[in-house]
Write an enzyme that holds these catalytic residues in place. Structure first.
Site, PDB file in Angstrom:
ATOM      1  CB  CYS A 137      -7.615  46.761  -8.421  1.00  0.00           C
ATOM      2  SG  CYS A 137      -8.253  48.386  -8.795  1.00  0.00           S
ATOM      3  CB  CYS A 138     -10.307  47.616  -4.696  1.00  0.00           C
ATOM      4  SG  CYS A 138     -10.973  48.208  -3.138  1.00  0.00           S
ATOM      5  CB  ILE A 139     -14.641  45.558  -3.752  1.00  0.00           C
ATOM      6  CG1 ILE A 139     -15.747  44.605  -3.283  1.00  0.00           C
ATOM      7  CG2 ILE A 139     -15.207  46.643  -4.662  1.00  0.00           C
ATOM      8  CD1 ILE A 139     -15.357  43.631  -2.197  1.00  0.00           C
ATOM      9  N   PRO A 141     -12.658  42.269  -8.007  1.00  0.00           N
ATOM     10  CG  PRO A 141     -10.466  41.664  -7.381  1.00  0.00           C
ATOM     11  CD  PRO A 141     -11.466  42.791  -7.283  1.00  0.00           C
ATOM     12  CB  THR A 200      -3.600  44.177  -7.617  1.00  0.00           C
ATOM     13  OG1 THR A 200      -2.635  44.446  -6.592  1.00  0.00           O
ATOM     14  CG2 THR A 200      -4.230  45.499  -8.043  1.00  0.00           C
TER      15      THR A 200
END
Length: 227
Positions: A137-139, A141, A200
């Protein structure tokens, strides 16, 4: 099966600007608990890239260790990432925070030309090879985008027209790596079925905290379904 799913959570420090994002990590742990999963936490035993004073928002001269700082989030119950055995886990989740882009890889400095920490890379590759799901999630990925060319991820939207996605250029960088960026809102996750990668946007979207919490929950639920 009715067996409790065993999920590894990999942390990157403690605090949004130089470690794991605390609310994302906490949200993941709450949703994993609610989903009946058995959780083990891990972090690499390495120095942080730097330490950020979270009041001033600027780096200090201090040195801190990623495993030692992550232990704060884990309430002391954490292991060196080197100890993670993919055979003993059904899935892995990487919460976000700048620590992912500074300590687990060098994205914060080098963007799409970054390198990924060897242990982090081999952990991701081991779960992928075992066809076990990976939640990000957030960065975080960007880790998948670097390690698995051609995979599909989301970091939210690819433009900031509505002012809610200040990091929208990350989506473009992911596409430049040959991956597919899928635009999703904060309450949604994207599932790359082929690679079993679930993502996400979390705090990549400027949204109320409860919406971020719920979006992380969607990611966790999709990971548990695939596990």
């Amino acid at each position: 099966s009715d067996m409790a799913k065993r999920v590894a959570v990999v942390l990157a420090g403690c605090g949004v600007f130089d470690g794991s994002e605390i609310h994302e990590a906490s949200a993941a742990l709450v949703h994993l608990s609610r989903g009946g999963a058995t959780v083990k936490m891990f972090a690499p035993n390495i120095d942080q890239m730097h330490v950020v004073d979270h009041v001033k928002g600027s780096p200090t001269e201090e040195k801190r260790n990623v495993l030692v700082e992550s232990a704060r989030l884990a309430r002391g119950n954490i292991q060196d990432l080197a100890e993670l055995d993919v055979g003993e886990q059904d899935a892995v989740i990487f919460p976000g925070g700048f620590g992912v882009a500074k300590n687990l890889c060098t994205w914060a400095v080098s963007g799409k030309d970054c390198t990924v920490n060897d242990q982090v890379k081999s952990t991701l590759q081991a779960f992928h090879s075992a066809k076990k799901p990976i939640g990000l999630c957030c960065i975080s990925p960007v880790l998948a985008a670097k390690v698995f060319p051609g995979c599909e991820v989301t970091v939210g939207h690819n433009n900031n027209d509505d002012g809610r996605f200040p990091g929208a250029d990350t989506a473009g960088a992911i596409e430049q790596l040959g991956c597919k960026h899928v635009c999703k809102n904060v309450d949604e996750a994207h599932v790359d079925e082929k690679n079993k990668i679930v993502t996400t946007c979390a705090f990549m979207c400027e949204a109320p905290l409860h919406e971020i919490f719920d979006g992380v929950g969607v990611m966790v639920q999709e990971v548990l379904k695939l596990a």
